[in-house]
Motif scaffolding. Sequence first.
Motif, PDB file in Angstrom:
ATOM      1  N   ALA A   1       0.922  -1.283  -0.030  1.00 46.21           N
ATOM      2  CA  ALA A   1      -0.039   0.055   0.023  1.00 46.21           C
ATOM      3  C   ALA A   1       0.897   1.281  -0.065  1.00 46.21           C
ATOM      4  O   ALA A   1       0.363   2.281  -0.341  1.00 46.21           O
ATOM      5  N   ALA A   2       2.216   1.216   0.281  1.00 46.20           N
ATOM      6  CA  ALA A   2       2.981   2.440   0.276  1.00 46.20           C
ATOM      7  C   ALA A   2       3.178   2.836  -1.204  1.00 46.20           C
ATOM      8  O   ALA A   2       3.716   4.068  -1.368  1.00 46.20           O
ATOM      9  N   ASN A   3       3.083   2.083  -1.923  1.00 48.70           N
ATOM     10  CA  ASN A   3       3.183   2.409  -3.475  1.00 48.70           C
ATOM     11  C   ASN A   3       1.863   3.216  -3.983  1.00 48.70           C
ATOM     12  O   ASN A   3       1.281   2.627  -4.522  1.00 48.70           O
ATOM     13  N   ILE A   4       2.160   4.410  -3.790  1.00 44.68           N
ATOM     14  CA  ILE A   4       0.683   5.239  -4.362  1.00 44.68           C
ATOM     15  C   ILE A   4       0.573   5.622  -5.583  1.00 44.68           C
ATOM     16  O   ILE A   4      -0.343   6.067  -6.040  1.00 44.68           O
ATOM     17  N   GLU A   5       1.793   5.322  -6.250  1.00 41.95           N
ATOM     18  CA  GLU A   5       1.794   5.486  -7.623  1.00 41.95           C
ATOM     19  C   GLU A   5       1.211   4.678  -8.649  1.00 41.95           C
ATOM     20  O   GLU A   5       0.441   4.850  -9.513  1.00 41.95           O
TER      21      GLU A   5
ATOM     22  N   GLU B   1       6.135  -9.812   1.389  1.00 39.78           N
ATOM     23  CA  GLU B   1       5.886  -8.597   1.195  1.00 39.78           C
ATOM     24  C   GLU B   1       4.199  -8.741   1.361  1.00 39.78           C
ATOM     25  O   GLU B   1       3.768  -9.632   0.467  1.00 39.78           O
ATOM     26  N   HIS B   2       3.665  -7.818   2.035  1.00 42.05           N
ATOM     27  CA  HIS B   2       2.259  -7.742   1.991  1.00 42.05           C
ATOM     28  C   HIS B   2       1.732  -6.824   1.142  1.00 42.05           C
ATOM     29  O   HIS B   2       1.532  -5.661   1.025  1.00 42.05           O
ATOM     30  N   ARG B   3       1.186  -7.536   0.074  1.00 45.73           N
ATOM     31  CA  ARG B   3       0.610  -7.068  -1.238  1.00 45.73           C
ATOM     32  C   ARG B   3      -0.789  -6.448  -1.361  1.00 45.73           C
ATOM     33  O   ARG B   3      -1.592  -7.312  -1.203  1.00 45.73           O
ATOM     34  N   THR B   4      -1.100  -5.369  -1.791  1.00 48.01           N
ATOM     35  CA  THR B   4      -2.323  -4.968  -2.068  1.00 48.01           C
ATOM     36  C   THR B   4      -2.770  -5.192  -3.602  1.00 48.01           C
ATOM     37  O   THR B   4      -4.021  -5.407  -3.621  1.00 48.01           O
TER      38      THR B   4
ATOM     39  N   ARG C   1      -2.837 -12.099   0.665  1.00 47.29           N
ATOM     40  CA  ARG C   1      -2.133 -11.239   0.441  1.00 47.29           C
ATOM     41  C   ARG C   1      -0.292 -11.089   0.568  1.00 47.29           C
ATOM     42  O   ARG C   1       0.241 -10.338  -0.021  1.00 47.29           O
ATOM     43  N   LEU C   2      -0.129 -12.130   1.515  1.00 41.23           N
ATOM     44  CA  LEU C   2       1.271 -12.396   1.953  1.00 41.23           C
ATOM     45  C   LEU C   2       2.237 -13.213   0.939  1.00 41.23           C
ATOM     46  O   LEU C   2       1.887 -14.202   0.581  1.00 41.23           O
ATOM     47  N   HIS C   3       3.168 -12.389  -0.003  1.00 43.60           N
ATOM     48  CA  HIS C   3       3.758 -12.957  -0.751  1.00 43.60           C
ATOM     49  C   HIS C   3       4.971 -13.886  -0.375  1.00 43.60           C
ATOM     50  O   HIS C   3       5.735 -13.396   0.418  1.00 43.60           O
ATOM     51  N   LEU C   4       5.088 -15.143  -0.912  1.00 43.51           N
ATOM     52  CA  LEU C   4       5.923 -16.148  -0.181  1.00 43.51           C
ATOM     53  C   LEU C   4       7.223 -16.180  -1.007  1.00 43.51           C
ATOM     54  O   LEU C   4       8.128 -16.939  -0.550  1.00 43.51           O
TER      55      LEU C   4
END
Length: 228
Positions: A38-42, A76-79, A95-98
Motif C-alpha cells: 500500500a506504500a506504493n501510491i503511484e 511482502e504484504h501486497r495490495t 495477500r502475503l507474498h512467499l
Amino acid sequence: MNLHARLKTYLQNNPTAIGKVVDYNAGTDRLFPLDFTAANIELNMTIIADTQQFSDWVSEKLKVNNCRYGIGGYMEHRTIYAVSPHFDTDAEPRRLHLGVDIWGDAGTLVYSPFDGTVHSFQDNNNLGDYGPAIILKHNLDGLTLYSLYGHLSRKSLIGLTIGMPINKNQQIATLGNNQENGQWPPHLHFQLMYDMEGKHGDYPGVCKYSEKEQYGLNIPDPNLVLRF
C-alpha cells in the motif's frame, strides 16, 4: 538444528554448489526494487487491472532506471492481489507474498541453481495464478529442498518428465508473456520449500497474513540462493 539453519550452513559451506536462476552480472546489471504494498501510491488499481498497462508500467520503471530486472517480494504484504478473485477467500484474503519476483522481459532464460530432478509441473491457468510452473527437487547433503518457478512460457513445459535429472545452471524455462503467465507483467516467481505437502505442479505463493509464521517455517528466503 532447524531446517533454516541447516540450509544456511550448507550454502555457506558449499558456495560453489549454488548456480544461477537468471543471467546476472553483479558488475554491470542493476536491479530495481519494486514495491507492491500500500506504500506504493503511484500504482493504482486501474493500472493493475489492465494487464498491458501494468506490463508497460513495470517496463518503463526498468527502462528509466536503467535496470535489467525488477526484484522483490519475499514476505511482502501486497495490495495488488485485490484485482484477482484467485487470492480472495470468504474471510481473510491472501495477500502475503512467499517468494521473490524477478521482473524482466518475456523470453528471459531461467536456470536451476542446483543439481536436482523434476518434481512436477503444470499450467495453473487462472487469472492471477502461476500459469505454467515447474517444481524441482534437490538434495543438499541430506537436506531436501524444492524450488518453484512460476509465470513461465507454455513451451517451458514441453518435454519435461517427472524425475528427469536437472543439472546446476541448466536452462529449464523462459519467462512467459502476459497472455500465458496468469496475466501478469513478465516475471519469474521463485520460491523455496522444504515440504511440498503432497502438492504437485503448484504450491501457494501467497498466503493469509495470519498464516505467516506457519508458512515461514517451510519457506526459506530465496535471497539466500539468488545472492543479488
